[in-house]
Design a protein around this motif. Sequence first.
Motif, short mmCIF file in Angstrom:
data_model
loop_
_atom_site.label_atom_id
_atom_site.label_comp_id
_atom_site.label_asym_id
_atom_site.label_seq_id
_atom_site.Cartn_x
_atom_site.Cartn_y
_atom_site.Cartn_z
N VAL A 153 0.80 -1.06 -0.12
CA VAL A 153 0.03 -0.05 -0.03
C VAL A 153 0.95 1.21 -0.10
O VAL A 153 0.60 1.85 -0.71
N ALA A 154 2.00 1.18 0.85
CA ALA A 154 2.93 2.45 0.77
C ALA A 154 3.49 2.58 -0.56
O ALA A 154 3.47 3.90 -0.72
N VAL A 155 4.00 1.49 -1.00
CA VAL A 155 4.62 1.93 -2.40
C VAL A 155 3.91 2.22 -3.38
O VAL A 155 3.81 3.16 -4.39
N GLY A 156 2.45 1.79 -3.33
CA GLY A 156 1.40 2.13 -4.27
C GLY A 156 1.01 3.63 -4.18
O GLY A 156 0.75 4.19 -5.01
N THR A 157 1.25 4.07 -3.01
CA THR A 157 0.74 5.37 -2.77
C THR A 157 1.74 6.29 -3.17
O THR A 157 1.47 7.34 -3.52
N PHE A 158 2.90 5.79 -2.93
CA PHE A 158 4.10 6.82 -3.58
C PHE A 158 4.34 6.60 -4.97
O PHE A 158 4.44 7.65 -5.49
N ILE A 159 4.09 5.61 -5.61
CA ILE A 159 4.50 5.48 -7.12
C ILE A 159 3.19 5.62 -7.90
O ILE A 159 3.32 6.44 -9.02
N ARG A 160 1.94 5.29 -7.51
CA ARG A 160 0.66 5.82 -7.84
C ARG A 160 0.41 4.92 -9.16
O ARG A 160 -0.73 4.95 -9.41
N HIS A 161 1.20 4.55 -9.69
CA HIS A 161 0.95 3.97 -11.25
C HIS A 161 1.19 2.28 -10.99
O HIS A 161 2.03 1.85 -10.48
N SER A 162 0.11 1.47 -11.53
CA SER A 162 0.07 0.17 -11.10
C SER A 162 1.22 -0.59 -11.68
O SER A 162 2.10 -1.30 -10.79
N ALA A 163 1.62 -0.38 -12.81
CA ALA A 163 2.89 -1.18 -13.32
C ALA A 163 4.04 -0.87 -12.58
O ALA A 163 4.73 -1.76 -12.36
N GLY A 164 4.26 0.32 -12.34
CA GLY A 164 5.53 0.94 -11.47
C GLY A 164 5.45 0.27 -10.44
O GLY A 164 6.59 -0.31 -9.95
N ALA A 165 4.59 0.33 -9.56
CA ALA A 165 4.49 -0.18 -8.08
C ALA A 165 4.57 -1.80 -8.14
O ALA A 165 5.35 -2.09 -7.27
N ILE A 166 3.81 -2.27 -8.95
CA ILE A 166 3.98 -3.85 -8.82
C ILE A 166 5.46 -4.28 -9.41
O ILE A 166 6.08 -5.08 -8.79
N SER A 167 5.81 -3.65 -10.45
CA SER A 167 7.31 -4.10 -10.49
C SER A 167 8.17 -3.73 -9.78
O SER A 167 9.15 -4.68 -9.34
N ALA A 168 8.05 -2.56 -9.08
CA ALA A 168 9.11 -2.22 -7.96
C ALA A 168 9.09 -3.21 -6.84
O ALA A 168 10.05 -3.81 -6.27
N LEU A 169 7.71 -3.62 -6.29
CA LEU A 169 7.72 -4.58 -5.16
C LEU A 169 8.11 -5.77 -5.64
O LEU A 169 9.00 -6.52 -4.83
N LEU A 170 8.05 -6.50 -6.89
CA LEU A 170 8.35 -7.94 -7.21
C LEU A 170 9.79 -7.93 -7.63
O LEU A 170 10.44 -8.69 -6.99
N ILE A 171 10.13 -7.15 -8.22
CA ILE A 171 11.65 -6.85 -8.44
C ILE A 171 12.49 -7.04 -7.18
O ILE A 171 13.42 -7.67 -6.82
N TYR A 172 11.98 -6.00 -6.24
CA TYR A 172 12.71 -6.08 -4.89
C TYR A 172 12.72 -7.27 -4.33
O TYR A 172 13.61 -7.76 -3.90
N SER A 173 11.40 -7.79 -4.06
CA SER A 173 11.21 -8.60 -3.17
C SER A 173 11.53 -10.15 -3.46
O SER A 173 12.18 -10.96 -2.83
N GLN A 174 11.50 -10.38 -4.92
CA GLN A 174 11.80 -11.49 -5.51
C GLN A 174 13.37 -11.52 -6.40
O GLN A 174 13.86 -12.63 -6.23
N LEU A 175 13.95 -10.55 -6.42
CA LEU A 175 15.23 -10.58 -7.19
C LEU A 175 16.33 -9.85 -6.48
O LEU A 175 17.25 -10.49 -5.97
#
Lengths: 254, 313
Positions: A153-175
Motif C-alpha cells: 500500500v505504501a509503495v502504491g501510494t508513493f508510485i501511484r502507477h499500477s505497473a510501476g508499483a507492482i514492478s518495484a515490489l516484485l523486483i525488490y522482494s523476488q530479485l
Amino acid sequence: MTLLAVERLKLFTTRSPWWSMLAALVVTIGFAALMAGTSDDTAPMDLAATQFGYNFGVVVVMVMAALAVTTEYRFSTIRATFLAVPNRTAALLAKTAVVATLGALIGAVAAFGSWGIATLITPEADLALDSPYAWRAVAGVALVYFFSAVIAVAVGTFIRHSAGAISALLIYSQLVESLVQLIPNVGDDIYKWLPFNVANNFVTGDPDPSARPVEFGPPPSTAELSPWWSLAYFAGFALVLLILSIVSANKRDA
Amino acid sequence: MIEARGLSKRYGKTLAVDNLSFSVTPGRVTGFLGPNGAGKSTTMRMILGLDTPTGGSALIGGKPYADLKHPLRTVGALLDAKWVHPNRSARGHLRWLARSNQLPAKRVDEVLDLVGLSGVANKRAGGFSLGMSQRLGIAGALLGDPQVLLFDEPVNGLDPEGILWIRKFMHRLADEGRTVFVSSHLLSEMALTAQDLIVIGRGRLIAHSSTEEFVAAATENTVRVRSPQLAVLRGALGRTGVSLRDEGDSLVVSGMESADIGELAAANGVVLHELSPQRGSLEEAFMQLTGDSVEYHTDLDAPAAADLIAAGK
C-alpha cells in the motif's frame, strides 16, 4: 470506524480482491498438496514443506494491496476520496488497515488450508502444531502477509502507477534481495538485514528446519534476529514506508 | 459563498494561476470562463483542497476546504465525470461516498432518482455514456444536499439534450439559493447558463461582472452601409467624427446608430443600398478579450482569427 467501513465498501465493490484471494489460495494450498503428494522417505513431509507456497502468496497479496491504491489513482477515485475525506492521513490509514487485514485473512486461510490439505494427504507425517515454531510456521504467515500488504500500500501510494508499483515490489522482494548476496565480501552481511529475508526468519527460523534441502520448504532465512524481533523489524520497515508515503500524499497535489 | 484571495499556483516555471481574487455569491449561477489552459481547473482544484496553492488562499463559507467537517454536506463538486471505478455500480459508487460523510443510504436512491439514473443504478459505471457519467457525477455532487456547487466543464461533449438538462438543473440549484460555480471555455454556453461571469486568461482575472454587462461591453456594434455615392457619404460621416472602415464596396461604421446614419444620408441626398446593423459575435468578443492570454497559440494570432471569423459571417 466510518472510514474503515468506507474502505471496505470500496474494496469489495471491485473484483480484484476476490480474484487475488482465489489466486493466493490456489497457489499456496496447491503447492502444499503437491509437496504432500510427492513426499517419500527421502523427503518426508514436514511443517515447513506445508508452507512451501507461502512466498508466492506474498506476491499475490502485495499485487492486490498495491492495486487497491494505484487503481484509485488511475480512475481518480482517490480524488473523490480526498474530497469526501480531506484528512488524507486518516483516509490512507483506513485503507491500509482494511487492505492489510484482508491480507492477513488470506494468509491465515492459505496457511491453515495448506496445513490442512497436507494433513489429509499425508496423515502419517508429523504435522502437529505443538511448538512455538510450529505455530509461527503456520499462523505466522498471516502476520507476514499483513505487513507485506502494508508495504505494498505504501509503495502504491508513493508510485501511484499500477505497473510501476507492482514492478518495484516484485523486483525488490523476488530479485534484488537475493541478488544482493552476490556482492563480494559484504553481500551476505547486507542480506541478513534485508526485510523480506528477515520476515522469512519469523516464519521459518528457530529451530531452523533447513536440515531439509531448501527445495523442500521455504528457503531458510539467514537473518540472525530472534523470530519475534524479526517480525518487529519487518513491521518497522513497513511502518516507515507507510509514514513516508502518507507524508508524500499530504504534500503532493492529488 | 466561495472566496479566492490572491490565489496562485506555479508548476515549475509556468504560473498557471496568477494572484487570482474573486468571490462567488449564492443564489446565482456564476460562470468561470477562460480559454483552455487558462487555469480554471487548477483554480477549482485549489478551492477544493486537492492542489495546494503556491500563494493565497481559497475559502468556502469562510473556511478552507480541509477544515470542513463532512465536506460533502457543504460542497458538491463535479470536476470530472470519469472519477468512478468502472467496475463499480452507480449505486456502489454513491454508497461509499454517502457513507464517508455519514449520509443515510436512502439518500443514494434519492439522488439517483433526481438525475434519472434509477433504472441503471446497479449497472457498472464503466459502461455508461458520457451523458450518464455526467449525471452520476452530478448525483455525487448533490449527495450531501450542499449549499455550494462546483462544476468543471459540465457540458463538454454532451448532446444538446444533455446540455439543456444541465443548464436547467444549474438554474434550479441557484434558484434554491445555492452558490453555483461552473466553468466553461465557451462564452456562448455561459451566456445562456450564467448570470455572473468571472473571466480569466493565463491565470489572471480579466473580468468579473454580470454576464449582460460583459457581453455588452465586449461586443462591438457596427453598421454596414452600401451606397453608389459612397464617397459623399464617407465625407458626411467623417465630419461627425465616428470611426469608419472600408470593406470592399461598403463602409463599416462604429459608434453611430443605423437610424442616425440613415438620416444623415437623407440630409445629404445619398441613396442607400444597404443599411444593416451588425452584432459582434460572443466568440469574437471573447477572443478579443482573451486573445493575448491564450496559452497555446495557433499560427494565426487571435485578432486575425477573429477577423477571419467575422469575414466568414
